[in-house]
Design an enzyme around this catalytic site. Structure first.
Site, short mmCIF file in Angstrom:
data_model
loop_
_atom_site.label_atom_id
_atom_site.label_comp_id
_atom_site.label_asym_id
_atom_site.label_seq_id
_atom_site.Cartn_x
_atom_site.Cartn_y
_atom_site.Cartn_z
N SER A 122 88.74 -172.83 58.41
CA SER A 122 89.13 -172.56 59.79
C SER A 122 88.56 -173.65 60.69
CB SER A 122 88.60 -171.19 60.24
OG SER A 122 87.18 -171.19 60.27
N LYS A 123 88.85 -173.54 61.99
CA LYS A 123 88.43 -174.59 62.92
C LYS A 123 86.91 -174.77 62.97
CE LYS A 123 92.40 -174.56 66.04
NZ LYS A 123 92.90 -174.32 67.42
N ARG A 124 86.18 -173.69 62.67
CA ARG A 124 84.72 -173.84 62.73
C ARG A 124 84.18 -174.73 61.61
NH1 ARG A 124 82.04 -170.12 59.30
NH2 ARG A 124 83.43 -168.59 58.33
#
Length: 342
Positions: A256-258
């Site tokens: 994911s973006k994290r």
């Protein structure tokens, strides 16, 4: 089995036919890292077998499918050095063909008109939730005569899915996977406004494009059984399936973006990653050939097989990618490096 005793990538009887793969992204703004790897695996498998690698843009969601998003996918694939055979297919342009197949199934008695209202379906789902039953359509219009519906009432077209027995997919990555066909529901082929659903469009497009091998993420494995029911209803050749484990972050959670950038253009434009390094890194993310770390495109085409794709999710490590990128940068000649910097 091959003569050497290794599992063959090809279906029985396919040796005389041409391998055809497809990459079918939905244009959402950028080429996702996971999508880029899927595209590579399709391209490599086709090139290894001297077959065709096709591109289909699944742009039926008009709210998200913009020219800019489509251009971003084309640019990302081009940057990775992936070329495609034939003209790209745009799914949105084929709605009439998709509907034609649904009506064929109706005429064959393998699909039916369902006049259940939204209120009826919600009541059905509420009862299933209360009784802790599987959430699926209960087939209430499967064997009813359409004349029982009010005149002019809207309807959807549903597939008559098999109701007994088991269905097995000999997946080239996951191995044999079997489901009880009672778990399959009579899913919608055409909505009440006559537009095709994703499940119908994908199967029709794969058939019409002559796709022999469907190589995609394992989040589509459940869809494969539902799509296979439609393929069998039409009497079409069954493709060979290969469902690849998804890419996770370093912590084992779904990427994911994290975990960092998700689109290849961020690595290309913002982080200075060169195409060869990204290709090499994604190749080794879930596929391996002994202890080899650095593998060129030409070598990858020669060596690639689905038998070497792992069954477990791979972990994306940005630091490892940057390290590999440094190796490629140090090996570039001055002219190429100057052009890259410029």
């Amino acid at each position: 089995m091959s003569a050497s005793g290794e599992k063959s990538d090809l279906p029985a009887g396919a040796s005389g036919g041409q391998v055809v793969t497809r990459f079918a992204p939905s244009p959402t703004g950028f080429l996702h890292i996971g999508g880029a790897r899927t595209a590579m695996f399709n391209w490599l498998f086709a090139r290894h077998h001297g077959g065709k690698a096709l591109l289909r843009i699944e742009d039926t969601d008009k709210a998200r499918s913009t020219p800019e998003a489509i251009d971003a996918i084309f640019a990302g694939l081009d940057w990775l050095g992936l070329d495609w055979d034939d003209t790209p297919v745009f799914q949105s342009e084929r709605a009439a063909r998709h509907a034609e197949v649904a009506h064929q199934l109706l005429n064959m008695g393998k699909a039916y008109k369902c006049f259940a209202t939204a209120e009826e379906l919600e009541a059905m789902r509420a009862e299933q939730r209360e009784k802790k039953l599987p959430m699926r359509y209960d087939g209430r219009w499967r064997d009813r005569d359409p004349s029982e519906a009010p005149a002019g009432a809207p309807y959807v077209v549903r597939l008559k899915a098999p109701q007994s027995g088991k269905m097995t997919i000999a997946d080239q990555v996951q191995g044999n996977v079997t489901v009880d066909t009672r778990e399959l529901d009579d899913y919608v082929l055409l909505r009440s406004d006559g537009t095709p659903t994703y499940m119908l469009a994908v199967v029709v497009d794969d058939h019409d494009m002559g796709v022999t091998h469907i190589i995609r993420g394992d989040d589509h494995l459940n869809n494969a059984f539902r799509q296979l029911a439609l393929i069998q209803a039409m009497g079409w050749p069954e493709p060979v399936y290969a469902h690849i484990p998804l890419i996770h972050g370093n912590d084992g959670a779904k990427l994911s973006k994290r975990h960092g950038a998700l689109g290849v253009e961020a690595y290309r434009d913002d982080m200075g990653v060169v195409s060869d390094a990204m290709f090499n890194y994604l190749l080794r993310l879930g596929w391996g050939y002994g202890d080899r770390e650095k593998i060129s495109r030409a070598e990858a085409v020669e060596l690639f097989s689905l038998a070497n794709v792992g069954k477990s999710p791979s972990r994306f490590d940005a630091k490892k990618l940057i390290n590999l990128n440094g190796q490629y940068l140090r090996e570039m000649d001055d002219t190429a490096l100057a052009a890259l910097v410029a």
